[in-house]
Design an enzyme around this catalytic site. Structure first.
Site, PDB file in Angstrom:
ATOM      1  N   ARG A 379       0.863  -1.190   0.000  1.00  0.00           N
ATOM      2  CA  ARG A 379       0.000   0.000   0.000  1.00  0.00           C
ATOM      3  C   ARG A 379       0.892   1.230   0.000  1.00  0.00           C
ATOM      4  NH1 ARG A 379      -4.901  -2.338   1.565  1.00  0.00           N
ATOM      5  NH2 ARG A 379      -4.734  -3.901   3.227  1.00  0.00           N
ATOM      6  N   HIS A 439       3.686  -9.525   1.034  1.00  0.00           N
ATOM      7  CA  HIS A 439       3.328  -8.651   2.148  1.00  0.00           C
ATOM      8  C   HIS A 439       4.556  -8.123   2.882  1.00  0.00           C
ATOM      9  CE1 HIS A 439       1.263  -7.781   6.146  1.00  0.00           C
ATOM     10  NE2 HIS A 439       0.505  -7.134   5.281  1.00  0.00           N
ATOM     11  N   ARG A 568      -2.982  -6.695  19.327  1.00  0.00           N
ATOM     12  CA  ARG A 568      -3.918  -5.603  19.074  1.00  0.00           C
ATOM     13  C   ARG A 568      -5.308  -6.114  18.693  1.00  0.00           C
ATOM     14  NH1 ARG A 568      -3.085  -3.087  13.783  1.00  0.00           N
ATOM     15  NH2 ARG A 568      -4.936  -4.225  13.167  1.00  0.00           N
ATOM     16  N   HIS A 596       0.788  -1.413  15.249  1.00  0.00           N
ATOM     17  CA  HIS A 596       0.899  -2.203  14.026  1.00  0.00           C
ATOM     18  C   HIS A 596       2.168  -3.059  13.921  1.00  0.00           C
ATOM     19  CE1 HIS A 596       1.128  -2.743   9.515  1.00  0.00           C
ATOM     20  NE2 HIS A 596      -0.151  -3.013   9.736  1.00  0.00           N
TER      21      HIS A 596
END
Length: 702
Positions: A379, A439, A568, A596
């Site tokens: 992204r 990823h 998380r 994250h």
């Protein structure tokens, strides 16, 4: 007692923690509104992806004889939990909107009869809104007139808000759809004031359209009255790619995105006050089945837009922004390459500036010694400076290779456009391995130094996304370590030629070595515990749901290994169960920044092993994606990571306990000192940057 939490229900427990932040009166009021938006955005994606998958499984299950109804039961449990949270959401939202009035910010919500606007808006404001509607809004609205030939489901985009409109004449109804043009017009319309000290008033775009809805139909249709109520459809986010060999992956992905407009309905949320005759029309027109979730909800669909709710009041109504730090290991040197040559560098976003990475790529784009740049993109920001630098690098004669992951969920369309742009600019674009998502967060720069090719590399836990780096916490390592750099280069070779196999002595690489290496690292701690030696495992992950790895942690716990987890999101592991997980403690941090990073720390008989990684402990990340974990060898940087994790376990403000009941209780402490780990980490890093200044000055003197 169950051995595993269901991962979807565990995810809802995470979103409940987000709703807790909206409920927390110590959080600034505008930020509380924005947390409502985050909660809503999360729930939208949850239905598009996870509930959609469960719904498909439940439909298949219902067609089987002697079915256990496992998926149907799970679907029911999810809907019950969502409904419970929706009621809480309504209460929290009403409370917040009442409270913000005390701050002289009044959100005027209209009602379906338009009485609120008529009574509360002045004649001047109504006149201003009428002009605003005529000049700014109406040109973006074209009603869809529904007749017997209309395929209603094909007219509805799952990322849009609509009014279902009924034009009533005697006993007949003409139904129409009106889309709210929220991409062309601000959702929050600020009414003009006559003095600076006057109360700020905000109205919703939806309400303005409703107030003037007669202007859309007057003179075109004959009717006595209009009913208009909001609705939003959520579709299944999955889509199938063709297997035709003559179609490129780029073409297949473009076709797949278009298929989403025809994908199955998963959830239809509507204004709870929508009349029964309109609901019956929707059920019939959309062929809504029992497993499709037709639910009443709050009036304002796409509440996720409230993430951008404006602050019209004092600064204290939003959290104070921390000033991002300059990493002195970069700042004290004239070029990024000299800096990395002197020391490994670890950044922790958003505490550190993301600008250091963009400089890494920008300087490489014109440095005469740089020969090649390789990067993989999952992204990126809408106006990515990184991609612009890569294009400039090609103009400067550099060889640039970009691996673009076209299947990055909900970013597919943007990535397709980036891929086309980069190809046209002369960048060598690859789409990776068809069966594996790429990823990993890698960038490697190859430079000619003293007639030798030298590699510099970045390995991170987060995407190369300038905007996300301001709100996501993530680690990024820059190193010139010869063997690590070569192994990163080997990962790029594996992506290009997946039939090739490489030996990885430093990196942990999915799907090649991750499961074996992680099992061995856990087993080493088990053997240490069995030998009466100190044994500890500390993990920080977004999600922990891989059954095999959870079982390994259970085994470690009962062997005497102390296991600490910061999770998380989804956590299928059940902590604190005697005979199963008695030595496992799990907390979750939800605060201003989205946690994250993925971090793994193993005691290793005192010689601690510390890794940062791009992958969570999920089957998909371990076995079906390209993920990269990297050891931290610099002792100072290793201790920084350990210390930041320790601060999470001292948090008695924003930490929640993940326990056997998933009750989301806050961590409590007998200490009078309040520790909010995100703020404590910032203070700690400020001190560490000052230490780095002294270290570098001493190095220069010697």
């Amino acid at each position: 007692m169950t051995t595993y939490f269901d991962k979807e229900l565990s995810w809802l427990s995470f979103n409940e923690r987000v709703l807790q932040e909206a409920s927390d009166e110590t959080v600034p009021i505008v930020d509380r509104i924005r947390f409502l938006g985050i909660y809503s955005a999360n729930l939208d994606e949850f239905f598009r992806v996870r509930v959609a998958n469960i719904r498909r499984s439940a439909i298949l299950e219902s067609a089987q004889e002697n079915s256990t109804n496992e998926w149907t039961t799970l679907h029911t449990n999810i809907i019950e939990k969502v409904n419970e949270l929706t009621h809480r959401f309504k209460f929290v939202a009403d409370t917040i909107f009442d409270e913000i009035k005390k701050k002289r910010i009044n959100i005027i919500f209209n009602d379906p009869t338009n009485r609120t606007f008529k009574n509360k808006l002045s004649s001047v404001q109504k006149e201003w809104l009428a002009e605003y509607f005529d000049n700014r809004i109406i040109r973006h609205i074209t009603p869809i007139i529904i007749n017997n030939k209309t395929q209603l489901s094909s007219c509805i985009d799952d990322d849009a808000i609509y009014f279902l409109v009924s034009l009533n004449k005697d006993e007949s109804n003409q139904f129409c759809l009106v889309e709210i043009p929220r991409y062309d017009i601000e959702r929050f319309i600020i009414l003009p004031t006559t003095s600076p000290n006057q109360e700020k008033q905000i109205v919703m775009l939806d309400d303005v359209v409703l107030f003037f809805i007669d202007k859309l139909f007057h003179g075109v249709f004959d009717y006595d009255s209009i009913d208009a109520y909001s609705m939003k459809l959520t579709r299944d986010a999955e889509y199938n790619l063709t297997d035709e060999l003559d179609e490129s992956l780029l073409d297949q992905m473009s076709k797949g995105i278009k298929q989403r407009l025809k994908a199955d309905l998963v959830r239809l949320v509507h204004d709870e006050k929508m009349p029964q005759y309109m609901l019956l029309f929707l059920r019939k027109s959309l062929k809504i089945r029992e497993l499709d979730n037709l639910v009443p909800g709050v009036r304002y669909r796409h509440f996720k837009d409230f993430i951008k709710f404006p602050n019209l009041g004092d600064k204290y109504l939003v959290k104070e922004k921390l000033k991002a730090l300059d990493a002195q290991r970069f700042a004290q040197y004239p070029s990024v390459f000299e800096a990395i040559t002197q020391n490994d560098i670890l950044l922790y976003y958003p505490y550190h500036r993301f600008r250091h990475f963009t400089e890494f790529v920008r300087q490489a784009s014109y440095d005469p010694l740089v020969k090649e740049i390789k990067i993989n993109i999952y992204r990126v920001a809408k106006n990515s400076r990184i991609i612009q630098s890569l294009i400039e690098a090609v103009k400067n004669g550099k060889k640039v290779t970009v691996v673009v992951e076209l299947k990055a969920r909900f970013d597919e369309e943007a990535n397709i456009e980036w891929a086309k742009l980069m190809k046209d600019a002369g960048i060598h674009v690859e789409f990776g391995i068809e069966t594996l998502k790429i990823h990993s967060k890698l960038c490697i720069i190859i430079r000619s130094e003293n007639d030798k090719l030298v590699k510099y590399t970045h390995i991170g836990t987060g995407n190369f996304h300038e905007s996300n780096a301001r709100i996501y916490t993530d680690f990024a390592l820059f190193t010139k370590h010869k063997e690590i750099c070569q192994e990163v280069d080997n990962v790029f070779s594996f992506i290009s030629h997946s039939y090739k196999r490489f030996r990885f002595n430093h990196l942990i690489v999915s799907p090649l070595t991750s499961r074996r290496r992680l099992n061995q690292l856990i087993e080493n701690e088990v053997q240490a515990a069995k030998s009466n030696k100190k044994a500890e495992i500390t993990l920080k992950l977004n999600n922990l749901v891989d059954g095999n790895l959870i079982n390994k942690l259970y085994t470690a716990s009962e062997a005497g290994v102390k296991v600490r987890l910061v999770i998380r999101g989804m956590c299928s592991l059940v902590p604190g169960v005697k005979g199963l997980s008695s030595n496992i403690k799990v907390i979750s941090i939800v605060d201003s920044y989205l946690e994250h990073p993925r971090v793994m720390i193993f005691h290793n008989q005192g010689a601690k092993l510390v890794f940062i990684t791009s992958g969570d402990w999920m089957e998909r990340n371990i076995d079906h994606r390209v993920e990269v974990g990297c050891p931290i060898y610099d002792e100072t940087l290793k201790q920084r990571i350990i210390h930041t994790i320790d601060l999470h376990f001292k948090d008695n403000v924003k930490a929640r306990i993940i326990d056997k009941t998933n009750s989301n209780k806050y961590v409590t402490s007998n200490s009078k000192t309040k520790v909010r780990s995100q703020m404590a980490i910032y203070d700690y890093l400020v001190a560490e940057e000052n230490k780095d200044i002294m270290m570098i000055e001493n190095m220069k003197l010697t």
